[in-house]
Design an enzyme around this catalytic site. Structure first.
Site, PDB file in Angstrom:
ATOM      1  N   ARG A  33       8.054  -1.523  12.804  1.00 41.85           N
ATOM      2  CA  ARG A  33       9.516  -1.617  12.657  1.00 41.85           C
ATOM      3  C   ARG A  33      10.146  -2.415  13.795  1.00 41.85           C
ATOM      4  O   ARG A  33      11.178  -3.064  13.609  1.00 41.85           O
ATOM      5  CB  ARG A  33      10.102  -0.209  12.520  1.00 41.85           C
ATOM      6  CG  ARG A  33       9.761   0.375  11.158  1.00 41.85           C
ATOM      7  CD  ARG A  33      10.013   1.858  10.998  1.00 41.85           C
ATOM      8  NE  ARG A  33       9.611   2.282   9.650  1.00 41.85           N
ATOM      9  CZ  ARG A  33       9.416   3.538   9.277  1.00 41.85           C
ATOM     10  NH1 ARG A  33       9.576   4.517  10.141  1.00 41.85           N
ATOM     11  NH2 ARG A  33       9.053   3.816   8.038  1.00 41.85           N
ATOM     12  N   GLN A  88      40.898 -19.894  14.323  1.00 44.34           N
ATOM     13  CA  GLN A  88      40.548 -18.558  14.809  1.00 44.34           C
ATOM     14  C   GLN A  88      39.684 -17.788  13.801  1.00 44.34           C
ATOM     15  O   GLN A  88      38.788 -17.055  14.189  1.00 44.34           O
ATOM     16  CB  GLN A  88      41.835 -17.772  15.091  1.00 44.34           C
ATOM     17  CG  GLN A  88      41.576 -16.557  15.957  1.00 44.34           C
ATOM     18  CD  GLN A  88      42.862 -15.830  16.276  1.00 44.34           C
ATOM     19  OE1 GLN A  88      43.522 -15.315  15.371  1.00 44.34           O
ATOM     20  NE2 GLN A  88      43.217 -15.792  17.532  1.00 44.34           N
ATOM     21  N   GLY A 109      30.966 -24.246   0.456  1.00 42.00           N
ATOM     22  CA  GLY A 109      30.146 -24.656  -0.699  1.00 42.00           C
ATOM     23  C   GLY A 109      28.736 -25.066  -0.290  1.00 42.00           C
ATOM     24  O   GLY A 109      27.760 -24.780  -0.993  1.00 42.00           O
ATOM     25  N   GLU A 120       8.975  -1.904   5.166  1.00 39.36           N
ATOM     26  CA  GLU A 120       8.633  -1.049   6.320  1.00 39.36           C
ATOM     27  C   GLU A 120       9.663   0.070   6.525  1.00 39.36           C
ATOM     28  O   GLU A 120       9.965   0.485   7.644  1.00 39.36           O
ATOM     29  CB  GLU A 120       8.400  -1.880   7.573  1.00 39.36           C
ATOM     30  CG  GLU A 120       7.207  -2.816   7.330  1.00 39.36           C
ATOM     31  CD  GLU A 120       6.449  -3.257   8.547  1.00 39.36           C
ATOM     32  OE1 GLU A 120       6.534  -2.585   9.580  1.00 39.36           O
ATOM     33  OE2 GLU A 120       5.743  -4.279   8.437  1.00 39.36           O
TER      34      GLU A 120
HETATM   35  N1  CAA Z   1       4.437   9.017  14.711  1.00 38.55           N
HETATM   36  C1  CAA Z   1       3.444   9.967  14.705  1.00 38.55           C
HETATM   37  N2  CAA Z   1       3.349  10.922  13.749  1.00 38.55           N
HETATM   38  C2  CAA Z   1       4.299  10.925  12.773  1.00 38.55           C
HETATM   39  C3  CAA Z   1       5.337   9.989  12.725  1.00 38.55           C
HETATM   40  C4  CAA Z   1       5.389   8.998  13.749  1.00 38.55           C
HETATM   41  N3  CAA Z   1       6.349   8.070  13.765  1.00 38.55           N
HETATM   42  N4  CAA Z   1       6.102  10.241  11.648  1.00 38.55           N
HETATM   43  C5  CAA Z   1       5.570  11.317  11.038  1.00 38.55           C
HETATM   44  N5  CAA Z   1       4.484  11.723  11.721  1.00 38.55           N
HETATM   45  C6  CAA Z   1       3.628  12.869  11.396  1.00 38.55           C
HETATM   46  C7  CAA Z   1       4.461  14.144  11.410  1.00 38.55           C
HETATM   47  O1  CAA Z   1       4.524  14.711  12.709  1.00 38.55           O
HETATM   48  C8  CAA Z   1       3.668  15.013  10.457  1.00 38.55           C
HETATM   49  O2  CAA Z   1       2.545  15.553  11.146  1.00 38.55           O
HETATM   50  P1  CAA Z   1       2.171  17.109  11.017  1.00 38.55           P
HETATM   51  O3  CAA Z   1       1.607  17.240   9.646  1.00 38.55           O
HETATM   52  O4  CAA Z   1       1.212  17.315  12.103  1.00 38.55           O
HETATM   53  O5  CAA Z   1       3.459  17.855  11.185  1.00 38.55           O
HETATM   54  C9  CAA Z   1       3.133  14.025   9.424  1.00 38.55           C
HETATM   55  O6  CAA Z   1       3.163  12.737  10.040  1.00 38.55           O
HETATM   56  C10 CAA Z   1       3.966  13.996   8.162  1.00 38.55           C
HETATM   57  O7  CAA Z   1       5.278  13.627   8.550  1.00 38.55           O
HETATM   58  P2  CAA Z   1       6.590  14.090   7.760  1.00 38.55           P
HETATM   59  O8  CAA Z   1       6.501  15.558   7.493  1.00 38.55           O
HETATM   60  O9  CAA Z   1       7.773  13.583   8.504  1.00 38.55           O
HETATM   61  O10 CAA Z   1       6.367  13.302   6.372  1.00 38.55           O
HETATM   62  P3  CAA Z   1       7.358  13.062   5.153  1.00 38.55           P
HETATM   63  O11 CAA Z   1       6.567  13.100   3.902  1.00 38.55           O
HETATM   64  O12 CAA Z   1       8.564  13.934   5.269  1.00 38.55           O
HETATM   65  O13 CAA Z   1       7.762  11.508   5.339  1.00 38.55           O
HETATM   66  C11 CAA Z   1       9.081   9.654   6.037  1.00 38.55           C
HETATM   67  C12 CAA Z   1       8.487  11.024   6.372  1.00 38.55           C
HETATM   68  C13 CAA Z   1       9.760   9.234   7.319  1.00 38.55           C
HETATM   69  C14 CAA Z   1      10.104   9.707   4.939  1.00 38.55           C
HETATM   70  C15 CAA Z   1       7.936   8.686   5.689  1.00 38.55           C
HETATM   71  O14 CAA Z   1       7.400   9.000   4.428  1.00 38.55           O
HETATM   72  C16 CAA Z   1       8.342   7.245   5.703  1.00 38.55           C
HETATM   73  O15 CAA Z   1       8.440   6.612   6.761  1.00 38.55           O
HETATM   74  N6  CAA Z   1       8.571   6.649   4.492  1.00 38.55           N
HETATM   75  C17 CAA Z   1       8.783   5.240   4.379  1.00 38.55           C
HETATM   76  C18 CAA Z   1       7.467   4.556   4.162  1.00 38.55           C
HETATM   77  C19 CAA Z   1       7.506   3.140   4.569  1.00 38.55           C
HETATM   78  O16 CAA Z   1       8.065   2.764   5.599  1.00 38.55           O
HETATM   79  N7  CAA Z   1       6.870   2.308   3.778  1.00 38.55           N
HETATM   80  C20 CAA Z   1       6.775   0.947   4.071  1.00 38.55           C
HETATM   81  C21 CAA Z   1       5.526   0.427   3.507  1.00 38.55           C
HETATM   82  S1  CAA Z   1       4.707  -0.668   4.554  1.00 38.55           S
HETATM   83  C22 CAA Z   1       5.271  -2.180   4.125  1.00 38.55           C
HETATM   84  O17 CAA Z   1       6.387  -2.375   3.762  1.00 38.55           O
HETATM   85  C23 CAA Z   1       4.190  -3.157   4.333  1.00 38.55           C
HETATM   86  C24 CAA Z   1       4.342  -4.543   4.133  1.00 38.55           C
HETATM   87  O18 CAA Z   1       3.385  -5.163   3.690  1.00 38.55           O
HETATM   88  C25 CAA Z   1       5.565  -5.294   4.635  1.00 38.55           C
END
Ligand code: CAA
Length: 383
Positions: free
Chosen positions: A243, A279, A340, A363
């Site tokens: 990110r 401005q 334009g 992401e």
């Molecule tokens: N660092 C370390 N650990 C993390 C973390 C981080 N930033 N974020 C979450 N975790 C851990 C949590 O601590 C948790 O661990 P425990 O099981 O030990 O508690 C575990 O991961 C699960 O976390 P959550 O309970 O927060 O999970 P969630 O299901 O509620 O999801 C979310 C959280 C933030 C919504 C996540 O699903 C998310 O970021 N979603 C978006 C996905 C995304 O960004 N996709 C992009 C795809 S990649 C892409 O675009 C690629 C490309 O080619 C350009």
């Protein structure tokens, strides 16, 4: 603008800016009109160390820090967002996860190829029905004698079909939710691996995006990357760094639009004066400059903290959220300054406007960044 950046980084920045202006800017419009994967410029970027910025020198990488990564990614993205996206994905997930969790065999096999640009890497997390809710993925890696059987479809894979290296997240234990996800290395060409047609997108046409389907692909034991069941945490942690990269990319696209708008507002005359003297135009440029600077500072601050070992979940999300939304506003404003001509393909402004939009989506959407930030606010308060 470049205060406090180390001298050595300023030199690299100048060098990369010259490279990007000479090699990438002249082909960017053509790649947008008639897209093809830019292998030739990627090879040159590989030679400059731009495709293995964070990978240690012993594996053929540049061994630089996240601050350098953000600064150099801005330069490439200012020339062409598609190159920025490919650069960000191949530098990011595949190489940082290999560096941090790979066995020495995995590191030796893959890192030198990726870091030099001989291979391009991609990241397979999203699925057709699991985007923001990444943990609800259904791609399954079942244990079989000697390894795993991988079945499922991944969506929106940057460089899908072109990349040689795929970092794939799959459920090894579907009953364990996020804790049942593991990370796997899949090489292009494995039996049972198929690519969808490249998506037809609003922008970033040369950064090919395709689905990848695995039909009972056999993966040997050593394809597992990091501990079983840790894949989701690994993916989330690498998204923190990813990110920062998207924030830097958004800054790059916005900067290109801003620079073009400044130049045009100085040249274009109306009612007897350069339009920047009105401005309405001058204030617009002032707002663009201010947002651009704020976005850059958020991105560089997150990178700087990451380099000092801090967990930057919140800072990276703030940088990505602000920079991507600022990039949309700045490119929108640039179209308006050009009038334009901003709407015409004669100038790159409409491309910047289209290319910037997806930084609010990939992401993690802006909505997901707000979820992450609001959770971190309470986590920091021990709630
Ligand atoms: N660092 C370390 N650990 C993390 C973390 C981080 N930033 N974020 C979450 N975790 C851990 C949590 O601590 C948790 O661990 P425990 O099981 O030990 O508690 C575990 O991961 C699960 O976390 P959550 O309970 O927060 O999970 P969630 O299901 O509620 O999801 C979310 C959280 C933030 C919504 C996540 O699903 C998310 O970021 N979603 C978006 C996905 C995304 O960004 N996709 C992009 C795809 S990649 C892409 O675009 C690629 C490309 O080619 C350009």
């Amino acid at each position: 603008m470049n205060f406090a950046l180390p001298e050595e980084l300023l030199l690299m920045q100048r060098h990369v800016r010259e490279f990007a202006q000479k090699e990438i800017v002249p082909i960017a419009s053509e790649l947008d009109r008639d897209p093809s994967f830019p292998w030739e410029t990627l090879r040159k970027m590989g030679e400059l160390g731009l495709l293995g910025i964070l990978t240690p020198g012993r594996f053929g990488g540049a061994g630089l820090d996240h601050l350098s990564y953000a600064v150099l990614l801005e330069e490439i993205s200012a020339a062409d967002a598609s190159h920025g996206t490919i650069m960000s994905v191949t530098n990011g997930f595949p190489q940082t996860v290999l560096r941090d969790y790979g066995s020495s065999r995995q590191q030796e096999r893959y890192l030198p190829r990726l870091a030099t640009g001989e291979w391009i890497g991609s990241f397979c997390l999203s699925e057709p029905h699991a985007g923001s809710d990444a943990a609800s993925m259904i791609t399954r890696a079942e244990r079989v004698p000697g390894g795993f059987r991988l079945t499922g479809t991944k969506a929106w894979v940057t460089s899908g079909g072109e990349a040689q290296f795929y970092l794939v997240m799959a459920k090894t234990d579907p009953s364990a939710g996020a804790r049942g996800v593991s990370a796997f290395i899949v090489e292009k060409g494995v039996e049972g691996m198929y690519f969808g047609r490249p998506e037809e997108k609003l922008g970033q046409h040369a950064a090919v995006t395709a689905s990848v389907t695995f039909e009972a692909c056999f993966l040997p034991e050593e394809a597992l990357l990091g501990p079983e069941g840790q894949g989701f945490v690994i993916a989330m942690a690498s998204l923190d760094a990813g990110r920062i990269g998207i924030a830097a990319q958004a800054v790059g696209i916005a900067r290109a639009a801003f620079d073009a708008a400044c130049h045009y507002a100085d040249e274009r005359r109306a009612f007897g004066q350069a339009i920047r003297e009105f401005q309405g135009v001058g204030f617009r440029l002032a707002d663009m400059a201010t947002e651009l600077e704020a976005a850059r500072l958020l991105a560089l601050r997150a990178a700087w903290l990451k380099d000092r070992g801090y967990r930057v979940t919140q800072e990276a999300s703030m940088a990505k959220l602000f920079a991507s939304e600022a990039a949309s506003r700045i490119t929108h404003a640039a179209v308006q300054v050009f009038g334009g001509y901003g709407y015409s393909k004669e100038f790159p402004i409409e491309r910047y406007f289209r290319d910037a939009r997806v930084t609010e989506i990939y992401e993690g959407t802006s909505e997901i960044q707000r979820v992450v930030i609001s959770r971190q606010i309470y986590r920091e308060r021990g709630r």
